[in-house]
Write a protein that holds these residues in place. Structure first.
Motif, short mmCIF file in Angstrom:
data_model
loop_
_atom_site.label_atom_id
_atom_site.label_comp_id
_atom_site.label_asym_id
_atom_site.label_seq_id
_atom_site.Cartn_x
_atom_site.Cartn_y
_atom_site.Cartn_z
N GLN A 4 0.83 -1.21 0.00
CA GLN A 4 0.00 0.00 0.00
C GLN A 4 0.86 1.26 0.00
O GLN A 4 0.56 2.23 -0.70
N ILE A 5 1.94 1.24 0.78
CA ILE A 5 2.85 2.39 0.81
C ILE A 5 3.46 2.61 -0.56
O ILE A 5 3.52 3.73 -1.08
N LEU A 6 3.91 1.54 -1.18
CA LEU A 6 4.51 1.64 -2.51
C LEU A 6 3.50 2.12 -3.54
O LEU A 6 3.81 2.96 -4.38
N GLN A 7 2.27 1.60 -3.48
CA GLN A 7 1.23 2.06 -4.40
C GLN A 7 0.97 3.55 -4.23
O GLN A 7 0.81 4.27 -5.22
N HIS A 8 0.95 4.03 -3.01
CA HIS A 8 0.75 5.46 -2.75
C HIS A 8 1.90 6.27 -3.35
O HIS A 8 1.69 7.28 -4.02
N CYS A 9 3.14 5.83 -3.12
CA CYS A 9 4.32 6.54 -3.66
C CYS A 9 4.29 6.56 -5.19
O CYS A 9 4.57 7.59 -5.80
N LEU A 10 3.98 5.43 -5.80
CA LEU A 10 3.93 5.38 -7.26
C LEU A 10 2.84 6.29 -7.81
O LEU A 10 3.02 6.92 -8.85
N GLY A 11 1.71 6.37 -7.11
CA GLY A 11 0.65 7.28 -7.53
C GLY A 11 1.10 8.72 -7.48
O GLY A 11 0.81 9.52 -8.38
N ALA A 12 1.83 9.07 -6.41
CA ALA A 12 2.36 10.44 -6.28
C ALA A 12 3.36 10.74 -7.39
O ALA A 12 3.34 11.83 -7.98
N ILE A 13 4.20 9.78 -7.71
CA ILE A 13 5.19 9.97 -8.78
C ILE A 13 4.46 10.18 -10.11
O ILE A 13 4.79 11.08 -10.88
N ARG A 14 3.45 9.37 -10.40
CA ARG A 14 2.71 9.48 -11.66
C ARG A 14 1.96 10.79 -11.76
O ARG A 14 1.69 11.27 -12.86
N SER A 15 1.60 11.40 -10.63
CA SER A 15 0.88 12.67 -10.70
C SER A 15 1.78 13.79 -11.21
O SER A 15 1.30 14.82 -11.64
N HIS A 16 3.10 13.60 -11.17
CA HIS A 16 4.05 14.61 -11.64
C HIS A 16 4.61 14.30 -13.02
O HIS A 16 5.17 15.16 -13.67
N ASP A 17 4.52 13.04 -13.45
CA ASP A 17 5.09 12.64 -14.72
C ASP A 17 4.25 11.48 -15.27
O ASP A 17 4.03 10.49 -14.56
N ALA A 18 3.80 11.59 -16.49
CA ALA A 18 2.91 10.57 -17.06
C ALA A 18 3.59 9.22 -17.25
O ALA A 18 2.96 8.18 -17.20
#
Length: 140
Positions: A4-18
């Motif tokens: 869940q932590i990793l999914q949250h981090c990856l979501g945050a990363i994707r919000s800045h770069d497609a």
């Protein structure tokens, strides 16, 4: 959970770069928990890192997502991985440049020279900026 932590981090990363570049570095390769779980962790990471959304760099074989290194007592293998990572970062990561007035560089040097143990008051920063004709909301 870690997933869940990793999914949250990856979501945050994707919000800045497609389609961000993802490199996973695992430290303490020499520790017992790496030897027992590295294959499992690689499998879980591969499931989360959809190539449609992430530019994933693999180490060695196509199924190794984790660049496992021992940072405390590096061996030749660790140095080779570090060299590989440097090459990836310098050749594949997008070059980003930010235009910055030369006065900001001069301000940085001026602030370093006038700091006392690395500490400056806001008034001292404002005075240095004023001497260099830097105005605006940056120091208010």
């Amino acid at each position: 959970s870690h997933k869940q932590i990793l999914q949250h981090c990856l979501g945050a990363i994707r919000s800045h770069d497609a389609h961000p570049l993802i490199i996973t570095v695992g430290t303490h390769r020499d520790a017992w928990f790496w030897k027992e779980s590295i294959e499992k962790q690689n499998k879980e990471l591969r499931a989360l890192l959809d190539p449609a959304h992430f530019h994933v760099r693999y180490h060695g074989k196509r199924d190794e997502v984790i660049f496992a290194v021992n940072g405390l007592s590096p061996e030749d293998k660790d140095r080779q991985i570090a060299k590989e990572l440097r090459q990836i970062l310098t050749s594949e990561s997008p070059q980003q440049s930010i235009e910055m007035p030369i006065a900001w560089f001069v301000l940085e040097v001026d602030l370093q020279r006038s700091s006392h143990d690395g500490i400056l008051s806001l008034a001292e920063c404002q005075m240095s900026a004023k001497r260099l004709c830097i105005e605006g909301d940056a120091f208010s």
